[in-house]
Scaffold this motif. Structure first.
Motif, PDB file in Angstrom:
ATOM      1  N   MET A 170      14.131  -0.671 -25.175  1.00 28.72           N
ATOM      2  CA  MET A 170      14.456  -0.290 -23.805  1.00 28.72           C
ATOM      3  C   MET A 170      15.212  -1.416 -23.101  1.00 28.72           C
ATOM      4  O   MET A 170      15.211  -2.563 -23.554  1.00 28.72           O
ATOM      5  CB  MET A 170      13.169   0.049 -23.037  1.00 28.72           C
ATOM      6  N   THR A 219      20.685   7.862 -23.984  1.00 29.09           N
ATOM      7  CA  THR A 219      20.961   8.270 -22.602  1.00 29.09           C
ATOM      8  C   THR A 219      20.062   9.405 -22.128  1.00 29.09           C
ATOM      9  O   THR A 219      19.929   9.633 -20.941  1.00 29.09           O
ATOM     10  CB  THR A 219      22.432   8.702 -22.463  1.00 29.09           C
ATOM     11  N   GLN A 220      19.471  10.135 -23.085  1.00 34.30           N
ATOM     12  CA  GLN A 220      18.603  11.260 -22.703  1.00 34.30           C
ATOM     13  C   GLN A 220      17.410  11.351 -23.654  1.00 34.30           C
ATOM     14  O   GLN A 220      17.524  10.982 -24.818  1.00 34.30           O
ATOM     15  CB  GLN A 220      19.355  12.583 -22.813  1.00 34.30           C
ATOM     16  N   ASP A 277      16.923  12.194 -18.119  1.00 36.43           N
ATOM     17  CA  ASP A 277      18.283  11.662 -18.204  1.00 36.43           C
ATOM     18  C   ASP A 277      18.299  10.282 -17.560  1.00 36.43           C
ATOM     19  O   ASP A 277      17.797  10.121 -16.439  1.00 36.43           O
ATOM     20  CB  ASP A 277      19.236  12.618 -17.461  1.00 36.43           C
ATOM     21  N   ALA A 278      18.873   9.305 -18.268  1.00 38.85           N
ATOM     22  CA  ALA A 278      18.889   7.938 -17.724  1.00 38.85           C
ATOM     23  C   ALA A 278      19.611   7.911 -16.373  1.00 38.85           C
ATOM     24  O   ALA A 278      19.244   7.136 -15.482  1.00 38.85           O
ATOM     25  CB  ALA A 278      19.564   6.993 -18.715  1.00 38.85           C
ATOM     26  N   ALA A 331      17.609   7.986 -13.274  1.00 39.50           N
ATOM     27  CA  ALA A 331      16.971   6.730 -12.862  1.00 39.50           C
ATOM     28  C   ALA A 331      18.049   5.715 -12.472  1.00 39.50           C
ATOM     29  O   ALA A 331      17.761   4.528 -12.350  1.00 39.50           O
ATOM     30  CB  ALA A 331      16.115   6.195 -14.008  1.00 39.50           C
ATOM     31  N   PHE A 386      18.672   4.437 -21.284  1.00 38.49           N
ATOM     32  CA  PHE A 386      17.294   3.939 -21.306  1.00 38.49           C
ATOM     33  C   PHE A 386      17.217   2.671 -22.141  1.00 38.49           C
ATOM     34  O   PHE A 386      16.388   1.808 -21.928  1.00 38.49           O
ATOM     35  CB  PHE A 386      16.362   4.964 -21.958  1.00 38.49           C
ATOM     36  N   PHE A 410       9.093   6.927 -16.055  1.00 41.83           N
ATOM     37  CA  PHE A 410      10.193   6.083 -16.541  1.00 41.83           C
ATOM     38  C   PHE A 410       9.756   4.627 -16.598  1.00 41.83           C
ATOM     39  O   PHE A 410       9.935   3.934 -17.572  1.00 41.83           O
ATOM     40  CB  PHE A 410      11.402   6.138 -15.578  1.00 41.83           C
ATOM     41  N   MET A 423       9.482   2.344 -19.896  1.00 36.16           N
ATOM     42  CA  MET A 423      10.458   1.263 -20.048  1.00 36.16           C
ATOM     43  C   MET A 423       9.777  -0.098 -20.168  1.00 36.16           C
ATOM     44  O   MET A 423      10.434  -1.099 -20.430  1.00 36.16           O
ATOM     45  CB  MET A 423      11.386   1.198 -18.823  1.00 36.16           C
TER      46      MET A 423
END
Ligand SMILES: Cc1cc2nc3c(=O)[nH]c(=O)nc-3n(C[C@H](O)[C@H](O)[C@H](O)COP(=O)(O)OP(=O)(O)OC[C@H]3O[C@@H](n4cnc5c(N)ncnc54)[C@H](O)[C@@H]3O)c2cc1C
Length: 383
Positions: free
Chosen positions: A48, A72-73, A92-93, A96, A101, A376, A380
């Motif tokens: 991450m 990315t997803q 979906d990144a 955020a 991600f 998220f 992460m």
């Protein structure tokens, strides 16, 4: 360093061990790294953004896009026939506010970069020999040599000799499930999306590996995976087509398949009496939510921070480093271990309340922006 061969000895040459040896040497310690050559690590690691930022800052990699593949997803498909099914969920990144991600790297390529960085450090000596015995600050090597250092870093994996010799208690639970990994070429590429099909026995996940390639991580009963592998390439591909619901067209095998046993392991403390544990010597869990090496790199970052905070001119410094390190790691190890454990058990649970909770949880994540942001942050590894 008086009376000692080095300030620190790092035991174990996996990714966490090499990263730790580099961090310790960069903190200015005369360092010996015991890294016996082993079979090549053919896994891949989704790392991450915070882990990738650490690798860049520590000079271990440059541009992640030149070495790995952006994630990315994350798409989750409930492939169970359960009474209460979860909705298909897409993270979906961009939601955020991020470009990705993280990145998916081949462990072999990461290792090449880590070795190149290690070779640049004059105060880091790497030996191709394992430790056979430890007693306090002294280590006996497989080649008969004896070495000693005030600080010992155990990066020697799940069966850690360093951990056992230091008397640090570990709890390990083996699962009947294992993970089958291999590389696949797909007729329809998955772009930057990690696709997780959630089956009752565990997820079947395709992780982007560039162009039409995906790295498969399939978790199922060990006996099922062994039988699938033994059935030969054609039967294996037929299984993969079925498991991927034929969403990506024809599939070809791009590597042999390997099966890894799965367990969880946790320790009472990640350090004591001049010994610190990093990577799987301190924690292990199934590859769900891609946490293992991410957590191992956070160990290394905290070890670097503990070393930066210590005055090594005073006696007993190594004991203070190990105590400080253990304190820094405690909350993260407990939180991440707990999260993965809950996730894994809820994915496998057959009980209706667990299905309802999981389905309810995914609906909530689908619908509630605040919860999604929280999910998220935990996934992460944000602190
Ligand atoms: C299928 C699978 C997929 C995964 N995917 C991800 C992912 O996407 N993202 C992620 O973050 N993590 C992932 N992980 C977890 C990640 O691979 C591990 O956390 C990481 O590789 C552990 O590294 P390590 O250096 O701690 O341990 P290891 O790689 O096990 O290294 C330990 C080293 O110590 C050495 N050693 C052992 N005993 C001695 C001794 N006595 N003396 C000297 N050396 C010794 C061994 O030879 C070995 O080289 C995955 C794991 C699996 C199984």
């Amino acid at each position: 360093m008086s009376g000692f061969d080095a300030d620190a000895i790092v035991v174990g040459g996996g990714l966490a061990g090499v990263a730790a040896a580099i961090a310790v040497a960069k903190a200015g310690l005369q360092t010996i790294h015991l890294a016996p050559a082993g079979p090549p690590d053919r896994r891949t690691s989704a790392l991450m953004v915070p882990s990738v930022d650490y690798l860049r800052k520590a000079g271990l990699i440059d541009d992640p896009a030149a070495l790995g593949h952006a994630l990315t997803q994350i798409r989750i498909i409930d492939a169970t026939n359960r009474l209460i099914r979860a909705p298909e969920t897409l993270f979906d990144a961009a939601e955020a506010g991020m470009a990705a991600f993280g990145w998916n790297f081949a462990n072999l390529r990461l290792m090449e970069r880590f070795h190149a960085a290690a070779a640049e450090l004059p105060n880091l000596e790497t030996r191709n020999a394992g430790a056979t015995e430890l007693s306090g600050a002294s280590i006996t090597l497989a080649d008969g040599a004896h070495l000693s250092a005030p600080l010992i870093v155990g990066a020697d994996g799940k069966k850690s000799l360093v951990r056992a010799a230091a008397g640090i208690q570990a709890r390990e639970t083996a699962f009947t499930q294992a993970a089958l990994v291999c590389d696949l070429d797909l007729a329809r590429p998955i772009g930057g999306a990690s696709i997780e099909f959630h089956y009752p026995q565990g997820p079947f996940t395709l992780v982007p590996a560039g162009a039409n390639r995906a790295n498969l991580v399939w978790i199922d009963d060990r006996a099922v995976l062994d039988a699938a592998r033994a059935a030969g390439p054609e039967a294996l591909i037929a299984t993969f087509l079925e498991k991927s619901q034929r969403l990506f067209g024809a599939i070809t095998l791009a590597s042999p398949a390997f099966v890894f046993p799965l367990s969880t392991l946790s320790v009472d403390s990640a350090g004591a009496d001049g010994v610190v544990l990093v990577g799987e010597a301190a924690h292990a869990f199934p590859p769900i939510g891609a946490q293992g090496l991410n957590l191992g790199l956070r160990d290394v970052a905290d070890l670097a921070a503990a070393l930066a905070a210590i005055d090594r001119s005073t006696p007993g410094w190594a004991n203070r480093v190990s105590a400080d390190y253990a304190a820094r790691r405690a909350a993260d190890l407990a939180r991440t271990g707990g999260m993965v454990d809950t996730l894994f058990r809820s994915l496998l649970a057959d009980m209706i309340p667990a299905q309802a909770l999981r389905a309810g949880g995914l609906w909530a994540l689908k619908l509630a922006p605040g919860l999604r942001r929280q999910a998220f942050a935990v996934g992460m590894g944000n602190r």
